[in-house]
Write an enzyme that holds these catalytic residues in place. Structure first.
Site, PDB file in Angstrom:
ATOM      1  N   LYS A   9     -10.683  14.600   4.696  1.00 60.13           N
ATOM      2  CA  LYS A   9     -10.343  15.213   3.413  1.00 60.13           C
ATOM      3  C   LYS A   9      -8.862  14.981   3.089  1.00 60.13           C
ATOM      4  O   LYS A   9      -8.089  14.531   3.946  1.00 60.13           O
ATOM      5  CB  LYS A   9     -10.693  16.711   3.472  1.00 60.13           C
ATOM      6  CG  LYS A   9     -12.210  16.964   3.659  1.00 60.13           C
ATOM      7  CD  LYS A   9     -12.510  18.454   3.764  1.00 60.13           C
ATOM      8  CE  LYS A   9     -14.001  18.708   3.941  1.00 60.13           C
ATOM      9  NZ  LYS A   9     -14.296  20.172   4.044  1.00 60.13           N
ATOM     10  N   TYR A  49     -21.010  18.056  -3.566  1.00 65.90           N
ATOM     11  CA  TYR A  49     -21.014  19.484  -3.246  1.00 65.90           C
ATOM     12  C   TYR A  49     -21.973  20.286  -4.132  1.00 65.90           C
ATOM     13  O   TYR A  49     -21.793  21.503  -4.297  1.00 65.90           O
ATOM     14  CB  TYR A  49     -19.589  20.047  -3.341  1.00 65.90           C
ATOM     15  CG  TYR A  49     -18.740  19.756  -2.109  1.00 65.90           C
ATOM     16  CD1 TYR A  49     -19.201  20.055  -0.822  1.00 65.90           C
ATOM     17  CD2 TYR A  49     -17.466  19.215  -2.230  1.00 65.90           C
ATOM     18  CE1 TYR A  49     -18.422  19.816   0.302  1.00 65.90           C
ATOM     19  CE2 TYR A  49     -16.676  18.971  -1.100  1.00 65.90           C
ATOM     20  CZ  TYR A  49     -17.163  19.272   0.161  1.00 65.90           C
ATOM     21  OH  TYR A  49     -16.386  19.043   1.277  1.00 65.90           O
ATOM     22  N   PHE A  57     -16.168  29.812  -3.940  1.00 66.21           N
ATOM     23  CA  PHE A  57     -15.168  28.819  -3.543  1.00 66.21           C
ATOM     24  C   PHE A  57     -15.403  27.445  -4.171  1.00 66.21           C
ATOM     25  O   PHE A  57     -14.647  26.506  -3.915  1.00 66.21           O
ATOM     26  CB  PHE A  57     -15.122  28.696  -2.014  1.00 66.21           C
ATOM     27  CG  PHE A  57     -16.445  28.321  -1.372  1.00 66.21           C
ATOM     28  CD1 PHE A  57     -16.862  26.995  -1.297  1.00 66.21           C
ATOM     29  CD2 PHE A  57     -17.273  29.300  -0.836  1.00 66.21           C
ATOM     30  CE1 PHE A  57     -18.072  26.649  -0.707  1.00 66.21           C
ATOM     31  CE2 PHE A  57     -18.497  28.964  -0.251  1.00 66.21           C
ATOM     32  CZ  PHE A  57     -18.890  27.633  -0.187  1.00 66.21           C
ATOM     33  N   ARG A  85     -20.878  16.932  13.936  1.00 67.64           N
ATOM     34  CA  ARG A  85     -20.716  18.356  13.604  1.00 67.64           C
ATOM     35  C   ARG A  85     -20.057  19.103  14.772  1.00 67.64           C
ATOM     36  O   ARG A  85     -19.180  19.939  14.568  1.00 67.64           O
ATOM     37  CB  ARG A  85     -22.083  19.002  13.289  1.00 67.64           C
ATOM     38  CG  ARG A  85     -22.795  18.457  12.066  1.00 67.64           C
ATOM     39  CD  ARG A  85     -22.204  18.897  10.760  1.00 67.64           C
ATOM     40  NE  ARG A  85     -22.206  20.337  10.572  1.00 67.64           N
ATOM     41  CZ  ARG A  85     -21.790  20.925   9.447  1.00 67.64           C
ATOM     42  NH1 ARG A  85     -21.344  20.189   8.428  1.00 67.64           N
ATOM     43  NH2 ARG A  85     -21.797  22.230   9.327  1.00 67.64           N
ATOM     44  N   THR A  91     -17.095  25.563  10.407  1.00 64.45           N
ATOM     45  CA  THR A  91     -16.500  25.472   9.069  1.00 64.45           C
ATOM     46  C   THR A  91     -15.176  26.219   8.983  1.00 64.45           C
ATOM     47  O   THR A  91     -14.203  25.718   8.417  1.00 64.45           O
ATOM     48  CB  THR A  91     -17.489  26.064   8.039  1.00 64.45           C
ATOM     49  OG1 THR A  91     -18.751  25.411   8.194  1.00 64.45           O
ATOM     50  CG2 THR A  91     -16.977  25.890   6.618  1.00 64.45           C
ATOM     51  N   ARG A 102     -11.350  20.944  14.003  1.00 67.11           N
ATOM     52  CA  ARG A 102     -10.931  22.048  13.131  1.00 67.11           C
ATOM     53  C   ARG A 102     -10.173  23.123  13.902  1.00 67.11           C
ATOM     54  O   ARG A 102      -9.244  23.738  13.359  1.00 67.11           O
ATOM     55  CB  ARG A 102     -12.146  22.630  12.403  1.00 67.11           C
ATOM     56  CG  ARG A 102     -12.621  21.727  11.257  1.00 67.11           C
ATOM     57  CD  ARG A 102     -13.993  22.112  10.776  1.00 67.11           C
ATOM     58  NE  ARG A 102     -14.364  21.481   9.507  1.00 67.11           N
ATOM     59  CZ  ARG A 102     -15.579  21.571   8.971  1.00 67.11           C
ATOM     60  NH1 ARG A 102     -16.524  22.241   9.591  1.00 67.11           N
ATOM     61  NH2 ARG A 102     -15.840  20.980   7.819  1.00 67.11           N
ATOM     62  N   ASN A 112      -9.870  22.392   5.901  1.00 69.74           N
ATOM     63  CA  ASN A 112     -10.465  22.194   7.227  1.00 69.74           C
ATOM     64  C   ASN A 112     -10.684  20.729   7.596  1.00 69.74           C
ATOM     65  O   ASN A 112     -11.478  20.398   8.475  1.00 69.74           O
ATOM     66  CB  ASN A 112     -11.737  23.042   7.397  1.00 69.74           C
ATOM     67  CG  ASN A 112     -12.844  22.640   6.447  1.00 69.74           C
ATOM     68  OD1 ASN A 112     -12.700  21.687   5.676  1.00 69.74           O
ATOM     69  ND2 ASN A 112     -13.953  23.347   6.495  1.00 69.74           N
ATOM     70  N   HIS A 115     -15.245  16.441   6.806  1.00 71.60           N
ATOM     71  CA  HIS A 115     -16.625  16.729   6.415  1.00 71.60           C
ATOM     72  C   HIS A 115     -17.564  15.896   7.275  1.00 71.60           C
ATOM     73  O   HIS A 115     -17.269  14.745   7.567  1.00 71.60           O
ATOM     74  CB  HIS A 115     -16.853  16.359   4.933  1.00 71.60           C
ATOM     75  CG  HIS A 115     -18.306  16.359   4.551  1.00 71.60           C
ATOM     76  ND1 HIS A 115     -18.950  17.502   4.132  1.00 71.60           N
ATOM     77  CD2 HIS A 115     -19.248  15.385   4.563  1.00 71.60           C
ATOM     78  CE1 HIS A 115     -20.235  17.205   3.893  1.00 71.60           C
ATOM     79  NE2 HIS A 115     -20.436  15.930   4.156  1.00 71.60           N
ATOM     80  N   GLU A 126     -25.797  11.529   1.223  1.00 71.38           N
ATOM     81  CA  GLU A 126     -24.337  11.404   1.144  1.00 71.38           C
ATOM     82  C   GLU A 126     -23.870   9.972   1.390  1.00 71.38           C
ATOM     83  O   GLU A 126     -22.934   9.498   0.730  1.00 71.38           O
ATOM     84  CB  GLU A 126     -23.679  12.362   2.146  1.00 71.38           C
ATOM     85  CG  GLU A 126     -23.879  13.825   1.763  1.00 71.38           C
ATOM     86  CD  GLU A 126     -23.287  14.809   2.760  1.00 71.38           C
ATOM     87  OE1 GLU A 126     -23.251  16.012   2.442  1.00 71.38           O
ATOM     88  OE2 GLU A 126     -22.872  14.381   3.859  1.00 71.38           O
TER      89      GLU A 126
HETATM   90  P1  DAT Z   1     -19.150  22.422   6.368  1.00 69.95           P
HETATM   91  O1  DAT Z   1     -18.009  21.661   5.763  1.00 69.95           O
HETATM   92  O2  DAT Z   1     -18.824  22.924   7.739  1.00 69.95           O
HETATM   93  O3  DAT Z   1     -20.462  21.704   6.292  1.00 69.95           O
HETATM   94  P2  DAT Z   1     -20.167  24.075   4.172  1.00 69.95           P
HETATM   95  O4  DAT Z   1     -21.071  22.926   3.847  1.00 69.95           O
HETATM   96  O5  DAT Z   1     -20.797  25.403   4.339  1.00 69.95           O
HETATM   97  O6  DAT Z   1     -19.316  23.765   5.510  1.00 69.95           O
HETATM   98  O7  DAT Z   1     -19.043  24.204   3.054  1.00 69.95           O
HETATM   99  C1  DAT Z   1     -18.429  23.047   2.521  1.00 69.95           C
HETATM  100  C2  DAT Z   1     -16.964  23.295   2.433  1.00 69.95           C
HETATM  101  O8  DAT Z   1     -16.721  24.359   1.514  1.00 69.95           O
HETATM  102  C3  DAT Z   1     -16.304  23.743   3.736  1.00 69.95           C
HETATM  103  O9  DAT Z   1     -15.941  22.669   4.563  1.00 69.95           O
HETATM  104  C4  DAT Z   1     -15.112  24.492   3.231  1.00 69.95           C
HETATM  105  C5  DAT Z   1     -15.611  25.129   1.946  1.00 69.95           C
HETATM  106  N1  DAT Z   1     -16.059  26.498   2.198  1.00 69.95           N
HETATM  107  C6  DAT Z   1     -17.214  26.891   2.779  1.00 69.95           C
HETATM  108  N2  DAT Z   1     -17.297  28.210   2.864  1.00 69.95           N
HETATM  109  C7  DAT Z   1     -16.157  28.676   2.323  1.00 69.95           C
HETATM  110  C8  DAT Z   1     -15.613  29.980   2.104  1.00 69.95           C
HETATM  111  N3  DAT Z   1     -16.279  31.071   2.465  1.00 69.95           N
HETATM  112  N4  DAT Z   1     -14.398  30.058   1.518  1.00 69.95           N
HETATM  113  C9  DAT Z   1     -13.707  28.979   1.148  1.00 69.95           C
HETATM  114  N5  DAT Z   1     -14.153  27.716   1.316  1.00 69.95           N
HETATM  115  C10 DAT Z   1     -15.363  27.575   1.900  1.00 69.95           C
HETATM  116 MG    MG Z   2     -21.651  21.150   4.696  1.00 74.05          MG
END
Ligand code: DAT
Ligand code: MG
Length: 149
Positions: A9, A49, A57, A85, A91, A102, A112, A115, A126
């Protein structure tokens, strides 16, 4: 054999962690079959996304992922999705296990670093969003016989 999409990212690129992050995945034994530096535009970010649309968020997430160049990569290996992962960590960096990317390099869920696709269906979707078929290279790596039997 499995393929998965990894994105370093904008914070990872800005902080000079491209080599560190790719290096950890390479050292683990995963094989790069595609990689490029690019800037994600709003439309692509919305597609990538889409599952998070409507969450509190979501807008901030789109701002973040489009805020600067990213490195997108496709990694291949047996169980690549789960391996990436696990190497990334949870996350929320505060919940990530020490030794994961992370946990070792991040403190904020909104910064973080990395991805990774979370399922075979997501990975297929993706990879298709970010790479044309002719940008992915199927190749034999001589060391593979020392990484899996
Ligand atoms: P990951 O990236 O571990 O697959 P995710 O798909 O649930 O996690 O979410 C995508 C991204 O969105 C994540 O890397 C960071 C952001 N995100 C997720 N949950 C969040 C939250 N509660 N507050 C802020 N950003 C968040
Ligand atoms: Mg995800």
């Amino acid at each position: 054999m499995e393929r998965t999409l990894v994105i370093i990212k904008p914070d990872g690129v800005q902080r000079g962690l491209i080599g560190t992050i790719i290096g950890r995945l390479e050292a683990r034994g995963l094989k790069l079959v595609g990689m490029k530096l690019m800037q994600i535009d709003r439309a692509l970010a919305e597609r990538h996304y889409a599952v998070h649309q409507g969450k509190p968020f979501y807008e901030g997430l789109l701002d973040y992922i489009t805020s600067g160049p990213v490195v997108v990569a496709v990694l291949e290996g047996p169980g690549a999705i789960e391996l990436v992962r696990q190497t990334m960590g949870a996350t929320r960096p505060a919940a990530a296990q020490p030794g994961t990317i992370r946990a070792d390099y991040a403190i904020d869920v909104g910064r973080n670093l990395v991805h990774g696709s979370d399922s075979p269906e997501t990975a297929r979707f993706e990879i298709g969003l970010f790479f044309r078929e002719d940008e992915l290279i199927s190749w034999q790596r001589d060391v593979d016989r020392w990484i899996y039997g």
